[in-house]
Design a protein around this motif. Structure first.
Motif, PDB file in Angstrom:
ATOM      1  N   ALA A 135       2.444   7.999   2.962  1.00  0.00           N
ATOM      2  CA  ALA A 135       1.699   6.886   3.539  1.00  0.00           C
ATOM      3  C   ALA A 135       2.484   6.356   4.727  1.00  0.00           C
ATOM      4  CB  ALA A 135       1.476   5.788   2.508  1.00  0.00           C
ATOM      5  N   GLY A 136       1.768   5.937   5.753  1.00  0.00           N
ATOM      6  CA  GLY A 136       2.409   5.398   6.947  1.00  0.00           C
ATOM      7  C   GLY A 136       1.775   4.089   7.364  1.00  0.00           C
ATOM      8  N   ILE A 137       2.572   3.261   7.996  1.00  0.00           N
ATOM      9  CA  ILE A 137       2.123   1.964   8.486  1.00  0.00           C
ATOM     10  C   ILE A 137       2.120   2.006  10.005  1.00  0.00           C
ATOM     11  CG2 ILE A 137       2.642  -0.502   8.558  1.00  0.00           C
ATOM     12  CD1 ILE A 137       4.060  -0.105   5.822  1.00  0.00           C
ATOM     13  N   ASP A 138       0.997   1.652  10.591  1.00  0.00           N
ATOM     14  CA  ASP A 138       0.839   1.664  12.047  1.00  0.00           C
ATOM     15  C   ASP A 138       1.756   0.636  12.709  1.00  0.00           C
ATOM     16  OD1 ASP A 138      -0.682   2.280  14.575  1.00  0.00           O
ATOM     17  OD2 ASP A 138      -1.131   0.138  14.393  1.00  0.00           O
ATOM     18  N   SER A 152       1.542   0.471  16.366  1.00  0.00           N
ATOM     19  CA  SER A 152       1.000   0.239  17.701  1.00  0.00           C
ATOM     20  C   SER A 152       0.094  -0.983  17.772  1.00  0.00           C
ATOM     21  CB  SER A 152       0.233   1.472  18.190  1.00  0.00           C
ATOM     22  OG  SER A 152      -0.922   1.683  17.393  1.00  0.00           O
ATOM     23  N   CYS A 153      -0.571  -1.302  16.676  1.00  0.00           N
ATOM     24  CA  CYS A 153      -1.432  -2.489  16.602  1.00  0.00           C
ATOM     25  C   CYS A 153      -2.469  -2.560  17.727  1.00  0.00           C
ATOM     26  CB  CYS A 153      -0.590  -3.768  16.564  1.00  0.00           C
ATOM     27  SG  CYS A 153       0.559  -3.811  15.186  1.00  0.00           S
ATOM     28  N   SER A 154      -2.970  -1.402  18.135  1.00  0.00           N
ATOM     29  CA  SER A 154      -4.006  -1.378  19.165  1.00  0.00           C
ATOM     30  C   SER A 154      -5.360  -1.681  18.531  1.00  0.00           C
ATOM     31  CB  SER A 154      -4.039  -0.010  19.853  1.00  0.00           C
ATOM     32  OG  SER A 154      -4.696   0.942  19.031  1.00  0.00           O
ATOM     33  N   PRO A 155      -6.358  -2.039  19.326  1.00  0.00           N
ATOM     34  CA  PRO A 155      -7.685  -2.316  18.763  1.00  0.00           C
ATOM     35  C   PRO A 155      -8.286  -1.126  18.007  1.00  0.00           C
ATOM     36  CG  PRO A 155      -7.550  -3.125  21.009  1.00  0.00           C
ATOM     37  CD  PRO A 155      -6.299  -2.328  20.761  1.00  0.00           C
ATOM     38  N   ALA A 156      -7.882   0.082  18.352  1.00  0.00           N
ATOM     39  CA  ALA A 156      -8.405   1.275  17.684  1.00  0.00           C
ATOM     40  C   ALA A 156      -7.618   1.659  16.440  1.00  0.00           C
ATOM     41  CB  ALA A 156      -8.417   2.448  18.667  1.00  0.00           C
ATOM     42  N   SER A 157      -6.486   1.017  16.205  1.00  0.00           N
ATOM     43  CA  SER A 157      -5.596   1.381  15.102  1.00  0.00           C
ATOM     44  C   SER A 157      -6.138   0.959  13.744  1.00  0.00           C
ATOM     45  CB  SER A 157      -4.239   0.697  15.264  1.00  0.00           C
ATOM     46  OG  SER A 157      -3.582   1.150  16.394  1.00  0.00           O
ATOM     47  N   TYR A 158      -5.770   1.742  12.759  1.00  0.00           N
ATOM     48  CA  TYR A 158      -5.889   1.339  11.363  1.00  0.00           C
ATOM     49  C   TYR A 158      -4.495   0.894  10.938  1.00  0.00           C
ATOM     50  CZ  TYR A 158     -10.619   3.164  10.843  1.00  0.00           C
ATOM     51  OH  TYR A 158     -11.959   3.365  10.951  1.00  0.00           O
ATOM     52  N   ASP A 159      -4.409   0.132   9.878  1.00  0.00           N
ATOM     53  CA  ASP A 159      -3.123  -0.423   9.461  1.00  0.00           C
ATOM     54  C   ASP A 159      -2.284   0.545   8.638  1.00  0.00           C
ATOM     55  OD1 ASP A 159      -3.430  -3.151  10.543  1.00  0.00           O
ATOM     56  OD2 ASP A 159      -5.082  -3.256   9.114  1.00  0.00           O
ATOM     57  N   VAL A 160      -2.939   1.310   7.764  1.00  0.00           N
ATOM     58  CA  VAL A 160      -2.242   2.214   6.852  1.00  0.00           C
ATOM     59  C   VAL A 160      -2.974   3.544   6.820  1.00  0.00           C
ATOM     60  CG1 VAL A 160      -1.473   2.579   4.460  1.00  0.00           C
ATOM     61  CG2 VAL A 160      -1.522   0.264   5.409  1.00  0.00           C
ATOM     62  N   VAL A 161      -2.203   4.623   6.741  1.00  0.00           N
ATOM     63  CA  VAL A 161      -2.791   5.958   6.597  1.00  0.00           C
ATOM     64  C   VAL A 161      -2.158   6.642   5.391  1.00  0.00           C
ATOM     65  CG1 VAL A 161      -1.137   7.098   8.151  1.00  0.00           C
ATOM     66  CG2 VAL A 161      -3.403   8.099   7.787  1.00  0.00           C
ATOM     67  N   LEU A 162      -2.984   7.410   4.687  1.00  0.00           N
ATOM     68  CA  LEU A 162      -2.530   8.242   3.580  1.00  0.00           C
ATOM     69  C   LEU A 162      -2.771   9.688   3.961  1.00  0.00           C
ATOM     70  CD1 LEU A 162      -1.716   8.793   0.581  1.00  0.00           C
ATOM     71  CD2 LEU A 162      -4.158   8.646   0.060  1.00  0.00           C
ATOM     72  N   ASN A 163      -1.752  10.513   3.827  1.00  0.00           N
ATOM     73  CA  ASN A 163      -1.857  11.949   4.086  1.00  0.00           C
ATOM     74  C   ASN A 163      -1.394  12.641   2.812  1.00  0.00           C
ATOM     75  OD1 ASN A 163      -1.772  14.569   4.992  1.00  0.00           O
ATOM     76  ND2 ASN A 163      -0.468  14.146   6.752  1.00  0.00           N
ATOM     77  N   SER A 164      -2.333  13.285   2.110  1.00  0.00           N
ATOM     78  CA  SER A 164      -1.988  13.911   0.840  1.00  0.00           C
ATOM     79  C   SER A 164      -2.530  15.335   0.778  1.00  0.00           C
ATOM     80  CB  SER A 164      -2.508  13.080  -0.330  1.00  0.00           C
ATOM     81  OG  SER A 164      -3.882  12.788  -0.185  1.00  0.00           O
ATOM     82  N   LEU A 165      -1.895  16.142  -0.051  1.00  0.00           N
ATOM     83  CA  LEU A 165      -2.251  17.549  -0.201  1.00  0.00           C
ATOM     84  C   LEU A 165      -2.462  17.853  -1.672  1.00  0.00           C
ATOM     85  CD1 LEU A 165      -2.531  20.356   1.202  1.00  0.00           C
ATOM     86  CD2 LEU A 165      -0.090  20.683   0.729  1.00  0.00           C
ATOM     87  N   PHE A 166      -3.580  18.502  -1.972  1.00  0.00           N
ATOM     88  CA  PHE A 166      -3.945  18.871  -3.341  1.00  0.00           C
ATOM     89  C   PHE A 166      -4.083  20.371  -3.451  1.00  0.00           C
ATOM     90  CE2 PHE A 166      -5.070  14.516  -2.848  1.00  0.00           C
ATOM     91  CZ  PHE A 166      -4.791  13.959  -4.081  1.00  0.00           C
ATOM     92  N   SER A 167      -3.881  20.866  -4.649  1.00  0.00           N
ATOM     93  CA  SER A 167      -3.946  22.305  -4.872  1.00  0.00           C
ATOM     94  C   SER A 167      -5.344  22.860  -4.630  1.00  0.00           C
ATOM     95  CB  SER A 167      -3.478  22.656  -6.289  1.00  0.00           C
ATOM     96  OG  SER A 167      -4.247  21.952  -7.241  1.00  0.00           O
ATOM     97  N   ASP A 168      -6.371  22.085  -4.940  1.00  0.00           N
ATOM     98  CA  ASP A 168      -7.758  22.523  -4.735  1.00  0.00           C
ATOM     99  C   ASP A 168      -8.694  21.326  -4.869  1.00  0.00           C
ATOM    100  OD1 ASP A 168      -8.002  22.094  -7.534  1.00  0.00           O
ATOM    101  OD2 ASP A 168      -7.583  24.206  -7.945  1.00  0.00           O
ATOM    102  N   PHE A 194       0.855  -1.201   0.000  1.00  0.00           N
ATOM    103  CA  PHE A 194       0.000   0.000   0.000  1.00  0.00           C
ATOM    104  C   PHE A 194       0.881   1.238   0.000  1.00  0.00           C
ATOM    105  CE2 PHE A 194      -4.590  -0.107   1.537  1.00  0.00           C
ATOM    106  CZ  PHE A 194      -4.873  -1.376   1.075  1.00  0.00           C
ATOM    107  N   LYS A 195       1.785   1.291   0.969  1.00  0.00           N
ATOM    108  CA  LYS A 195       2.663   2.457   1.125  1.00  0.00           C
ATOM    109  C   LYS A 195       3.461   2.708  -0.145  1.00  0.00           C
ATOM    110  CE  LYS A 195       6.542   4.064   4.023  1.00  0.00           C
ATOM    111  NZ  LYS A 195       6.185   5.456   4.025  1.00  0.00           N
ATOM    112  N   GLU A 196       4.062   1.674  -0.670  1.00  0.00           N
ATOM    113  CA  GLU A 196       4.889   1.793  -1.874  1.00  0.00           C
ATOM    114  C   GLU A 196       4.066   2.292  -3.068  1.00  0.00           C
ATOM    115  OE1 GLU A 196       6.454  -1.647  -4.660  1.00  0.00           O
ATOM    116  OE2 GLU A 196       7.626  -1.532  -2.792  1.00  0.00           O
ATOM    117  N   LYS A 197       2.921   1.679  -3.297  1.00  0.00           N
ATOM    118  CA  LYS A 197       2.098   2.035  -4.454  1.00  0.00           C
ATOM    119  C   LYS A 197       1.548   3.455  -4.327  1.00  0.00           C
ATOM    120  CE  LYS A 197       0.700  -2.712  -5.489  1.00  0.00           C
ATOM    121  NZ  LYS A 197       1.134  -2.808  -6.867  1.00  0.00           N
ATOM    122  N   LEU A 198       1.111   3.840  -3.147  1.00  0.00           N
ATOM    123  CA  LEU A 198       0.581   5.189  -2.956  1.00  0.00           C
ATOM    124  C   LEU A 198       1.665   6.244  -3.133  1.00  0.00           C
ATOM    125  CD1 LEU A 198      -1.762   4.452   0.057  1.00  0.00           C
ATOM    126  CD2 LEU A 198      -2.499   5.293  -2.194  1.00  0.00           C
TER     127      LEU A 198
END
Length: 100
Positions: free
Chosen positions: A45-48, A50-66, A26-30
């Motif tokens: 992209a980041g990979i979690d 902490s592996c807590s019950p509330a965690s998601y596995d992967v996050v995407l943080n992106s910025l667009f011009s508009d 995921f991280k590589e492709k994104l």
């Protein structure tokens, strides 16, 4: 500018890989989308770990011009190819889009 943040919980296995390998892919492709889509100013992209019950596995943080750049990204062929992989490996998705 527009922030586009997405989080995924992954299936235990998909595409012949386990959850950890799919998170890495995921991280590589994104992040490979950087510089390929007009209006996409930054992507990370980041990979979690902490592996807590509330965690998601992967996050995407992106910025667009508009907003129109974000709309164009959603249907861009290179993003569509990544989305196909993601759809097969993700079990749950959360998204937030906001202006900065």
């Amino acid at each position: 500018m527009v922030k586009h943040i997405v989080m995924w919980r992954l299936k235990e296995s998909a595409h012949g890989y386990d959850r950890a390998e799919n998170a890495r892919l995921f991280k590589e492709k994104l992040e490979r989308l950087a510089g390929r889509i007009p209006g996409l100013l930054s992507i990370e992209a980041g990979i979690d770990f902490s592996c807590s019950p509330a965690s998601y596995d992967v996050v995407l943080n992106s910025l667009f011009s508009d907003r129109s750049a974000l709309d164009a990204y959603q249907v861009h062929p290179e993003h569509e190819a990544v989305k196909a992989f993601i759809a097969g490996a993700s079990a749950e998705r959360a998204v937030v889009d906001y202006e900065v």
